[in-house]
Design a protein around this motif. Structure first.
Motif, PDB file in Angstrom:
ATOM      1  N   HIS A 102      -1.195  -0.136  60.319  1.00 22.01           N
ATOM      2  CA  HIS A 102       0.284  -0.306  60.053  1.00 22.01           C
ATOM      3  C   HIS A 102       0.712  -1.666  60.273  1.00 22.01           C
ATOM      4  N   GLN A 103      -0.185  -2.836  60.819  1.00 19.72           N
ATOM      5  CA  GLN A 103       0.155  -4.166  60.644  1.00 19.72           C
ATOM      6  C   GLN A 103       1.194  -4.189  61.811  1.00 19.72           C
ATOM      7  N   ALA A 104       0.999  -3.451  62.940  1.00 21.00           N
ATOM      8  CA  ALA A 104       2.134  -3.296  64.064  1.00 21.00           C
ATOM      9  C   ALA A 104       2.313  -4.588  64.870  1.00 21.00           C
ATOM     10  N   LYS A 105       3.501  -4.666  65.470  1.00 19.90           N
ATOM     11  CA  LYS A 105       3.882  -5.915  66.117  1.00 19.90           C
ATOM     12  C   LYS A 105       3.185  -5.528  67.420  1.00 19.90           C
ATOM     13  N   LEU A 106       3.076  -4.384  67.855  1.00 18.44           N
ATOM     14  CA  LEU A 106       3.054  -3.935  69.379  1.00 18.44           C
ATOM     15  C   LEU A 106       2.484  -2.519  69.248  1.00 18.44           C
ATOM     16  N   GLY A 107       1.346  -2.420  70.357  1.00 12.20           N
ATOM     17  CA  GLY A 107       0.908  -1.046  70.454  1.00 12.20           C
ATOM     18  C   GLY A 107       0.719  -0.642  71.880  1.00 12.20           C
ATOM     19  N   SER A 108       0.799   0.488  72.239  1.00  9.06           N
ATOM     20  CA  SER A 108       0.560   0.795  73.712  1.00  9.06           C
ATOM     21  C   SER A 108       0.032   2.140  73.749  1.00  9.06           C
ATOM     22  N   ASP A 109      -0.866   2.453  74.872  1.00  6.96           N
ATOM     23  CA  ASP A 109      -1.293   3.743  75.100  1.00  6.96           C
ATOM     24  C   ASP A 109      -0.743   4.538  76.226  1.00  6.96           C
ATOM     25  N   GLY A 110       0.690   3.980  76.540  1.00  3.88           N
ATOM     26  CA  GLY A 110       1.500   4.980  77.366  1.00  3.88           C
ATOM     27  C   GLY A 110       0.844   4.767  78.793  1.00  3.88           C
ATOM     28  N   VAL A 123      -1.510  -3.550  73.383  1.00  6.66           N
ATOM     29  CA  VAL A 123      -2.165  -4.534  72.129  1.00  6.66           C
ATOM     30  C   VAL A 123      -1.185  -5.213  71.336  1.00  6.66           C
ATOM     31  N   PHE A 124      -1.588  -6.271  70.951  1.00 14.27           N
ATOM     32  CA  PHE A 124      -0.557  -7.247  70.169  1.00 14.27           C
ATOM     33  C   PHE A 124      -1.867  -7.480  68.926  1.00 14.27           C
ATOM     34  N   PRO A 125      -1.762  -6.766  67.803  1.00 14.31           N
ATOM     35  CA  PRO A 125      -2.860  -6.888  66.766  1.00 14.31           C
ATOM     36  C   PRO A 125      -3.113  -8.372  66.149  1.00 14.31           C
ATOM     37  N   ASP A 126      -1.940  -9.154  66.164  1.00 11.89           N
ATOM     38  CA  ASP A 126      -2.333 -10.499  65.791  1.00 11.89           C
ATOM     39  C   ASP A 126      -2.890 -11.484  66.663  1.00 11.89           C
ATOM     40  N   HIS A 127      -3.089 -10.849  68.066  1.00 16.37           N
ATOM     41  CA  HIS A 127      -3.952 -11.535  69.044  1.00 16.37           C
ATOM     42  C   HIS A 127      -5.329 -10.931  68.850  1.00 16.37           C
ATOM     43  N   GLN A 128      -5.624  -9.569  69.360  1.00  8.01           N
ATOM     44  CA  GLN A 128      -6.938  -8.924  68.957  1.00  8.01           C
ATOM     45  C   GLN A 128      -6.632  -7.440  69.227  1.00  8.01           C
ATOM     46  N   LEU A 129      -7.308  -6.533  68.701  1.00  2.41           N
ATOM     47  CA  LEU A 129      -7.425  -5.258  68.450  1.00  2.41           C
ATOM     48  C   LEU A 129      -7.860  -4.881  70.210  1.00  2.41           C
ATOM     49  N   ALA A 130      -7.330  -4.964  71.306  1.00  2.00           N
ATOM     50  CA  ALA A 130      -7.640  -4.458  72.569  1.00  2.00           C
ATOM     51  C   ALA A 130      -6.660  -4.412  73.448  1.00  2.00           C
ATOM     52  N   PHE A 131      -6.748  -3.783  74.565  1.00  2.69           N
ATOM     53  CA  PHE A 131      -5.823  -3.689  75.658  1.00  2.69           C
ATOM     54  C   PHE A 131      -6.060  -4.697  76.409  1.00  2.69           C
ATOM     55  N   ASP A 132      -5.311  -5.784  76.433  1.00  9.94           N
ATOM     56  CA  ASP A 132      -5.559  -7.111  77.312  1.00  9.94           C
ATOM     57  C   ASP A 132      -4.250  -7.393  77.970  1.00  9.94           C
ATOM     58  N   ALA A 133      -4.388  -7.159  79.471  1.00  8.06           N
ATOM     59  CA  ALA A 133      -3.280  -7.416  80.147  1.00  8.06           C
ATOM     60  C   ALA A 133      -3.104  -8.779  80.669  1.00  8.06           C
ATOM     61  N   ILE A 134      -3.898  -9.710  80.302  1.00  7.57           N
ATOM     62  CA  ILE A 134      -3.993 -10.874  80.705  1.00  7.57           C
ATOM     63  C   ILE A 134      -2.895 -11.419  79.090  1.00  7.57           C
ATOM     64  N   PHE A 135      -3.146 -11.108  78.227  1.00  9.32           N
ATOM     65  CA  PHE A 135      -2.456 -11.712  77.141  1.00  9.32           C
ATOM     66  C   PHE A 135      -0.985 -11.128  77.250  1.00  9.32           C
ATOM     67  N   ALA A 136      -1.088  -9.717  77.615  1.00 11.65           N
ATOM     68  CA  ALA A 136       0.339  -8.876  77.766  1.00 11.65           C
ATOM     69  C   ALA A 136       1.343  -9.725  78.514  1.00 11.65           C
ATOM     70  N   LEU A 137       0.741 -10.163  79.667  1.00  8.80           N
ATOM     71  CA  LEU A 137       1.497 -10.709  80.754  1.00  8.80           C
ATOM     72  C   LEU A 137       1.963 -12.073  80.527  1.00  8.80           C
ATOM     73  N   ALA A 138       1.271 -12.765  79.780  1.00  8.79           N
ATOM     74  CA  ALA A 138       1.547 -14.195  79.122  1.00  8.79           C
ATOM     75  C   ALA A 138       2.720 -13.927  78.068  1.00  8.79           C
TER      76      ALA A 138
END
Length: 840
Positions: free
Chosen positions: A689-697, A702-717
């Motif tokens: 869906h070319q989402a801006k943001l995703g979350s598993d709750g 996940v920020f798909p424009d960065h990578q398809l992974a749950f990434d706490a380091i990038f999320a905090l930045a």
């Protein structure tokens, strides 16, 4: 005599010959050999047929036991007398025949003297038993001459309580009565023939102990009698008060209670709070975990019993894994290599044959003989999880690595990373060995966070990647993650292919010259840092001059995030950033306490926000500037508000995400898309869906424009960048989030009832507005109710999201009752939804 199959003892003898079945820590045949040696007999011929190689491997040439052992192998069963005839070349003087699978301390010297005094050709050693129906009954004269002999009589035929023990003293002349080309038995053929010919056949009534281990009950009895001293056998280990024997290097945790009689084998481990309620036998190297009670049970070697379990007169064979909170009722027998999932109950008398896997929460009423794996597969929702050195053994992990590499062409490159713990090193190296055996070249990334390893796979030429870490939920378990060439968790189709290869052992093995190399790149973390910084407005974040508290939970995120903060001019207050070899995952209560402590420090130090980065650097827990811990829905709402305020688009989350997230997306001109909760499906939905943001709750972003992974380091930045642009504090944004009621119930549900519950729910709501994206979501006034089967555990989730708290509780109660009724319907016609709702 060691050639029998021991069919009445199965599953104990499914993969083990009956003579090797252990009695108080030693194979029963070893007890017999020690008895022979005590009587000066050191020259032994062992007859073999069923699984004979196992017996030969264990006893060898007999030198370790102070005797000389020769083996006579039958190509096919020859009978009790035929097997001795097969060894005739070694029998040139009077000899004793004795079973290798009956426990006894009978005085063989007296039997030999009796035989010699009467110049007998054959002497049958007799004993008196209460129930002679399963034995050969014998009547003798006052001098001991056999007058009558009947094998396994009925009660109407019983004429004596003196029975044949299967111990004979024989003259080699008797062997001439046995034909070499026929199946011949002593009791059915030779002894009746000797009686008919009036040959000197005698019976010696012995004193002492004798137990034919013919079934499960007599197996228990042999162990209990040995512990109670009713039979003279040597029990290995040091004897303590209360008839407790402890082997070498046994580990006894705090508050372990040993109520004998009991035997604890060499290097066994009894963890804190274990209660051994004898009679109990625990084999070498077995582990009984915390607060488990074992009563009247026999546990063989190399098995594991999880925490808070109960064993009540059960037998657990070799290499068995029993997970936490499991109950084994009276008479349960668990065969070799069985794995029983957490929270299961094995009913009285149930026998589970070897190599079975029982799902968590199973209630097993009937014996499992032919069924294959009760487990769906290797993978759970969040990867492959197992107990270290119990399930995740080196050989298992090598086969797993080979199966993974076999998914790709020979010569493919696979990246491998881990956390800093020693068990993870072992698991990763075993997997690397397996992958190389299948022709893969390895890029060894050593220690790094999970999202960094995923980013490496996404940005470099690799076919796939793995990451190994100790479980943040269970200190005994390891987590293995597998990723595709894009650094995304492998999909279900790939998982099934790997499982098929693993279970069938259909694994590619390359020649030695086709094995790949191992390389050690030095730029993996630098590459990840460059990727993060290229996605951020660095100058805006620097100007904001944030002060942030970060708890790293001793994870490898501390290798990366401080370097990010340095580039962003963020003042960091790190906690638990140092590697700790003794790291223990937190209980739920300890985790909540840690968050509260972090929140207090955050507000005390005047930080704009606090963050708890989980052990694998995948999930993020947030604390606002006022020292309040945000729940995951609030944190996701803040991310969604800030992202959609910046640019309209789509946000993706599981169907269980609260109604307020959907309304927030609409408020800011975006759109909410519900996906399945399983991580791989959610990540791929975000990509689709070319989402801006995703979350598993659950703290994974996940920020798909960065990578398809749950990434706490990038999320905090990224959060710091969003806050820098918005200008408001975290607490101010939190106050603007839409409010509503959210109720979540968890209901136990057997695995075999899950499909029935879903069918019932769908049929009951056929004429209502529903969504079947994940489970069944029923739309009601002001919100919805979601009935969702758990993918990993035997339970259902009932989730309600509406505006009013009273309405949420009422709906949760009603659907709780509906699911409970469907679980108990056993295929019958369920009541209509209207009727059920009125009843409740």
């Amino acid at each position: 005599m060691a050639g029998g199959e021991g069919s009445r003892l199965r599953p104990l003898t499914s993969g083990l010959p009956k003579p090797l079945v252990p009695v108080v820590g030693r194979p029963v045949m070893e007890h017999i050999l020690r008895l022979l040696r005590e009587h000066g007999i050191q020259d032994v011929i062992v007859t073999l047929q069923y699984l004979g190689s196992s017996i030969r491997d264990y006893f060898g040439d007999g030198s370790d036991f102070g005797m000389e052992i020769t083996y006579a192998v039958e190509d096919s069963p020859l009978g009790t007398a035929g097997s001795v005839k097969n060894a005739q070349a070694h029998l040139d003087e009077p000899f004793i025949v004795i079973s290798g699978d009956a426990l006894t301390d009978i005085d063989l010297g007296r039997a030999l003297q009796f035989h010699q005094d009467r110049q007998a050709l054959a002497t049958i050693v007799l004993t008196a038993v209460a129930n002679p129906l399963e034995y050969g009954v014998v009547i003798t004269s006052s001098e001991g001459k056999v007058l009558r002999f009947l094998e396994k009589p009925s009660w109407g035929e019983v004429f004596s309580d003196q029975v044949n023990t299967g111990i004979y003293v024989l003259d080699p002349q008797v062997l001439s009565l046995i034909r070499s080309d026929k199946v011949v038995d002593w009791s059915a053929d030779i002894f009746p023939a000797m009686l008919a010919r009036k040959m000197p056949l005698y019976g010696y009534l012995a004193t002492g102990y004798w137990c034919d281990i013919g079934n499960i009950q007599t197996y228990y009895q042999a162990n209990w009698d040995a512990l109670a001293g009713r039979v003279k056998v040597e029990i290995p280990g040091q004897r303590l008060e209360g008839d407790v024997w402890i082997g070498e290097d046994v580990e006894l945790g705090h508050d372990v209670r040993l109520q004998g009689p009991a035997y604890i084998g060499r290097e066994a481990k009894l963890k804190p709070g274990v209660f051994i309620n004898g009679p109990v036998c625990v084999g070498n190297f077995s582990v009984i975990d915390e607060n488990t009670k074992v009563s009247n049970s026999v546990i063989w070697s190399y098995s594991y019993i999880g925490e808070n379990s109960r064993l009540r007169q059960a037998i657990v064979c070799r290499h068995v894994t029993i997970k936490n909170n499991t109950l084994l009722e009276e008479g349960a027998v668990i065969g070799d290599e069985v794995s029983i999932g957490e929270g299961s109950t094995i009913d009285s008398g149930v026998k589970i044959w070897p190599d079975k896997e029982i799902e968590p929460g199973s209630l097993v009423h009937e014996s499992i003989v032919w069924a294959g794996h009760y487990k769906r597969g290797l993978f759970s929702s969040y990867g492959l999880v197992g107990l270290v050195n119990i399930e995740l053994t080196p050989e298992y992990c090598a086969r797993l690595g080979a199966s993974f590499a076999a998914l790709f062409p020979k010569g493919a490159c696979i990246a491998a990373a881990r956390d800093s713990q020693r068990p993870s090193r072992m698991i990763k190296r075993a997997m690397v060995s397996g992958m190389m055996s299948a022709g893969a070249s390895i890029i060894d990334l050593s220690e790094m966070p999970i999202p960094v390893a995923q980013y490496y796979a996404r940005t470099h030429e690799v076919a796939g990647a793995i990451h190994v870490q100790m479980s943040p939920l269970d200190r005994r378990s390891g987590d293995i993650r597998m990723f595709d060439a894009s650094g995304v968790i492998v999909d279900k189709r790939t998982e099934r292919k790997l499982e098929n290869s693993f279970y069938r052992e259909d694994i590619r093995r390359v020649h030695f010259y086709e094995m790949g190399s191992i390389t050690y790149p030095q730029d993996a973390i630098d590459s990840y840092l460059d990727g993060i910084l290229s996605r951020l407005d660095i100058e805006r974040i620097r100007q904001a001059a944030f002060k942030v508290l970060v708890d790293f939970d001793h994870g490898s995120g501390s290798l990366v995030l401080p370097r990010v903060f340095k580039e962003l001019n963020v003042e960091s207050m790190p906690l638990n950033a140092v590697f700790d070899e003794s790291y223990q995952p937190k209980t739920e209560e300890a985790f909540d306490n840690a968050l509260r402590e972090d929140a207090l420090v955050t507000s005390t130090l005047g930080c704009q926000l606090g963050a708890y980065v989980d052990y694998g650097s995948e999930r993020l827990f947030l604390i606002d500037d006022q020292g309040r811990v945000l729940d995951h829905h609030e944190a996701f709402g803040i991310f969604a508000l800030l992202v959609l305020q910046e640019a309209q688009g789509i946000v993706v989350a599981p169907a269980s995400a609260p109604l307020q997230i959907e309304r927030l997306a609409e408020q800011y001109g975006g759109r909410f898309v519900a996906s399945k909760a399983e991580p791989s499906a959610l990540l791929r939905a975000a990509e689709q869906h070319q989402a801006k943001l995703g979350s598993d709750g659950k703290g994974g972003y996940v920020f798909p424009d960065h990578q398809l992974a749950f990434d706490a380091i990038f999320a905090l930045a990224r959060l710091l960048e969003l806050l820098a642009r918005d200008g408001r504090s975290l607490s101010q944004i939190r106050a603007e989030l839409p409010r509503g009621a959210y109720e979540h119930r968890q209901l136990n549900c057997p695995w075999d009832a899950k499909g029935r519950v879903m069918r019932t729910m769908v049929e009951m709501h056929r004429d209502q507005a529903v969504d079947l994206a994940d489970g069944i979501k029923v739309f009601v006034d002001g919100g919805w109710v979601l009935v969702l089967p758990d993918p990993d555990l035997p339970r259902y989730h009932v989730i309600v999201s509406v505006e009013d708290a009273d309405q949420a509780k009422d709906l949760a109660d009603r659907y709780d009752a509906l699911v409970t009724a469907a679980v108990g319907s056993e295929g019958g016609t369920p009541p209509s939804p209207v009727a059920r709702l009125k009843d409740n």
